[in-house]
Design an enzyme around this catalytic site. Structure first.
Site, PDB file in Angstrom:
ATOM      1  N   HIS A 247       0.821  -1.221   0.000  1.00  0.00           N
ATOM      2  CA  HIS A 247       0.000   0.000   0.000  1.00  0.00           C
ATOM      3  C   HIS A 247       0.851   1.267   0.000  1.00  0.00           C
ATOM      4  O   HIS A 247       1.822   1.393   0.720  1.00  0.00           O
ATOM      5  CB  HIS A 247      -1.039  -0.002   1.129  1.00  0.00           C
ATOM      6  CG  HIS A 247      -0.494   0.029   2.522  1.00  0.00           C
ATOM      7  ND1 HIS A 247      -0.173   1.205   3.162  1.00  0.00           N
ATOM      8  CD2 HIS A 247      -0.240  -0.958   3.416  1.00  0.00           C
ATOM      9  CE1 HIS A 247       0.245   0.935   4.383  1.00  0.00           C
ATOM     10  NE2 HIS A 247       0.230  -0.372   4.566  1.00  0.00           N
ATOM     11  N   ASP A 259       6.298   0.741   6.561  1.00  0.00           N
ATOM     12  CA  ASP A 259       4.853   0.507   6.392  1.00  0.00           C
ATOM     13  C   ASP A 259       4.293   1.555   5.465  1.00  0.00           C
ATOM     14  O   ASP A 259       3.956   2.643   5.893  1.00  0.00           O
ATOM     15  CB  ASP A 259       4.163   0.560   7.759  1.00  0.00           C
ATOM     16  CG  ASP A 259       2.677   0.326   7.683  1.00  0.00           C
ATOM     17  OD1 ASP A 259       2.213  -0.156   6.639  1.00  0.00           O
ATOM     18  OD2 ASP A 259       1.973   0.616   8.661  1.00  0.00           O
ATOM     19  N   GLU A 293      -4.936   2.128   2.611  1.00  0.00           N
ATOM     20  CA  GLU A 293      -4.981   0.900   3.426  1.00  0.00           C
ATOM     21  C   GLU A 293      -5.199   1.246   4.884  1.00  0.00           C
ATOM     22  O   GLU A 293      -5.926   0.558   5.599  1.00  0.00           O
ATOM     23  CB  GLU A 293      -3.669   0.115   3.280  1.00  0.00           C
ATOM     24  CG  GLU A 293      -3.634  -1.187   4.096  1.00  0.00           C
ATOM     25  CD  GLU A 293      -3.152  -1.018   5.532  1.00  0.00           C
ATOM     26  OE1 GLU A 293      -3.300  -1.978   6.310  1.00  0.00           O
ATOM     27  OE2 GLU A 293      -2.647   0.067   5.902  1.00  0.00           O
ATOM     28  N   GLU A 294      -4.546   2.311   5.330  1.00  0.00           N
ATOM     29  CA  GLU A 294      -4.571   2.625   6.760  1.00  0.00           C
ATOM     30  C   GLU A 294      -5.991   2.789   7.316  1.00  0.00           C
ATOM     31  O   GLU A 294      -6.263   2.329   8.419  1.00  0.00           O
ATOM     32  CB  GLU A 294      -3.693   3.851   7.065  1.00  0.00           C
ATOM     33  CG  GLU A 294      -2.189   3.644   6.801  1.00  0.00           C
ATOM     34  CD  GLU A 294      -1.533   2.643   7.751  1.00  0.00           C
ATOM     35  OE1 GLU A 294      -2.167   2.250   8.742  1.00  0.00           O
ATOM     36  OE2 GLU A 294      -0.387   2.248   7.491  1.00  0.00           O
ATOM     37  N   HIS A 391       4.034   2.912  12.578  1.00  0.00           N
ATOM     38  CA  HIS A 391       3.210   4.116  12.777  1.00  0.00           C
ATOM     39  C   HIS A 391       3.882   5.164  13.668  1.00  0.00           C
ATOM     40  O   HIS A 391       3.200   5.940  14.327  1.00  0.00           O
ATOM     41  CB  HIS A 391       1.835   3.738  13.380  1.00  0.00           C
ATOM     42  CG  HIS A 391       0.961   2.992  12.414  1.00  0.00           C
ATOM     43  ND1 HIS A 391      -0.274   2.498  12.750  1.00  0.00           N
ATOM     44  CD2 HIS A 391       1.162   2.653  11.115  1.00  0.00           C
ATOM     45  CE1 HIS A 391      -0.807   1.894  11.700  1.00  0.00           C
ATOM     46  NE2 HIS A 391       0.055   1.975  10.696  1.00  0.00           N
TER      47      HIS A 391
END
Ligand SMILES: *[C@@H]1O[C@H](CO)[C@@H](O)[C@H](O)[C@H]1NC(C)=O
Ligand SMILES: *[C@@H]1O[C@H](CO)[C@@H](O)[C@H](O)[C@H]1NC(C)=O
Ligand SMILES: *[C@@H]1O[C@H](CO)[C@@H](O)[C@H](O)[C@H]1NC(C)=O
Ligand SMILES: *[C@@H]1O[C@H](CO)[C@@H](O)[C@H](O)[C@H]1NC(C)=O
Ligand SMILES: [Zn+2]
Length: 428
Positions: A247, A259, A293-294, A391
């Protein structure tokens, strides 16, 4: 007249034929390994990711021209904006709390919310002590068990706290959260693990804790965004596709290099490696860089909805979204016959020591569809350190290692190429 046993026999025979066929790819697998690990493409995925994240940072909104057959597909995604955020503990001593609102949180009234904190270790404890929660700020201090189990506190902790009358909730974990329908929407933010543990100790001693929380976060109307697609069109069955994915969006801290910059880059690199070698598989190999996506696999859900009519042509869907550290194996969900074939495919990676085929392919973007429609695979890497960075501001290029990325790209390229080129589709 065809008997069931004949059909069964045919099936076994076909599977055996495919197993023999897989071993014929060992030459191509070595070409890919040589190019990515030792050759001209060495460290290319790391360099691309570094340039990409250093230049664009987090919250990626554009895409690079991949010099392949690239196009964008429109999706609607949530638009939440972080406003000014602050929190102070006023009792038992003055202390500024570092906070980060959870994605989709509502703001507080302009003057903030000042309330007593109630620390709990679990939803069970919250339910048992429900009568104490009214008007309080619930502080979760749940122990980390695994992402799958612990993320539910972040995902639905605000609604669970609101159900027992709390006015806000604080969590030692950041990312998106979801309000449950019909439940009051209360502000919710992440605090540090250190502060959550300190408040738990204070509560244990019977000390009264008071916190003032001020947040100006808000949700605006949905906006247009794009899934980014690049593909090598199949030579014999262009309508049948294998998807490689990661993503493109990230959380708004750090650079989003881990990420999911790593997953995005190896999914791009795999296409480049195959193209550099002048290979063209029988089916279409399509890289999809998901948007949003998040907030819960929003771009992917719309993609599969948009392509619903052709869903029977999806042969295998792959996602890398748990880091691109040293690869350990491939996680796979699919029929027994498909698993037998995938096991053979993994043997092609013996020289880089990545032959293990594990259970449970996963990934937020593809979870919902794997089990229902087609086989799915995800990359399993040595991800012990993933949640040190996840994150947070430390999710930067410094987490990435070029040699590990070379290996991840290789696994991705070999598996994707072989499955895309086999004579038969994987059985469902
Ligand atoms: C790739 O990265 C490794 C580790 O940083 C380094 O030792 C090697 O020289 C690099 N290779 C190239 C071609 O840059
Ligand atoms: C905490 O800070 C407030 C001002 O924000 C002040 O009024 C109060 O006296 C301080 N309390 C202690 C215990 O220092
Ligand atoms: C479905 O497949 C057909 C035939 O390959 C193609 O023309 C069409 O564009 C595809 N539709 C979607 C939504 O991908
Ligand atoms: C694979 O393992 C062998 C034996 O332990 C080792 O010599 C080799 O360097 C490893 N290859 C890679 C790419 O890690
Ligand atoms: Zn991710």
């Amino acid at each position: 007249k065809i008997e069931m046993s004949d059909l069964f026999f045919c099936h076994v025979l076909l599977t055996l034929l495919i197993l023999c066929e897989v071993s014929k790819y060992s030459d191509i697998a070595h070409q890919i390994i040589n190019l990515a690990v030792y050759g001209k493409a060495q460290n290319r995925s790391d360099e691309r990711l570094a340039e990409f994240t250093d230049t664009i940072g987090n919250r990626v909104s554009g895409s690079k021209n991949l010099d392949l057959n690239v196009h964008l597909e429109l999706v609607k995604i949530p638009h939440w904006v972080r406003g000014e955020e602050s929190a102070v503990m006023l009792l038992p001593r003055n202390h500024t709390l570092a906070i980060l609102g959870l994605g989709s949180s509502v703001g507080t009234p302009p003057g903030g919310i000042e309330a007593e904190a109630m620390v709990v270790e679990s939803f069970e404890e919250l339910k048992k002590r429900a009568s104490e929660a009214k008007g309080k700020i619930v502080v979760y201090n749940q122990p980390f068990v695994s992402y799958g189990e612990t993320v539910t506190y972040r995902a639905s902790g605000a609604s669970e706290a609101a159900k027992v009358g709390a006015v806000a909730s604080l969590h030692p974990h950041t990312g998106w959260q979801w309000y449950q329908p019909g439940v009051a929407q209360i502000p919710t933010a992440c605090i540090t693990v250190e502060d959550a543990q300190m408040m738990a100790r204070m509560a244990c001693r019977g000390q009264r804790i008071v916190v003032r929380l001020t947040m100006r976060d808000q949700t605006l109307p949905d906006v247009d965004s794009y899934n980014t697609l690049a593909e090598i069109t199949g030579s014999e069955h262009p309508e049948q596709v294998v998807l490689l994915s990661g993503h493109l969006d990230s959380w708004d801290m750090g650079q989003g290099a881990m990420d999911d910059g790593g997953g995005v880059t190896i999914s791009w690199e795999a296409l480049s490696l195959i193209r550099d070698l002048g290979l063209r598989p029988k089916r279409t190999l399509r890289t999809v860089l998901w948007s949003a996506e998040e907030p819960g696999g929003v771009g992917a859900a719309q993609y599969f909805q948009q392509h619903k009519a052709n869903i029977s042509n999806f042969n295998l869907v792959m996602e890398s979204d748990l880091g691109t550290f040293s690869p350990l194996g491939l996680q796979f969900t699919g029929s027994d016959e498909a698993r037998a074939i995938m096991k053979e495919v993994m043997k092609l990676l013996a020289t880089i020591n990545v032959t293990s085929l594990e259970e449970h392919g996963e990934g937020t973007d593809v979870n919902s569809v794997h089990y229902v429609f087609f086989p799915g695979a995800s990359l399993h890497t040595a991800d012990q350190r993933y949640f040190w960075f996840h994150h947070s501001d430390s999710d930067t290029m410094s987490v990435q290692n070029p040699e590990e990325m070379n290996l991840c790209s290789t696994v991705w390229a070999v598996v994707a190429y072989v499955v895309t080129d086999l004579d038969g589709m994987l059985t469902r």
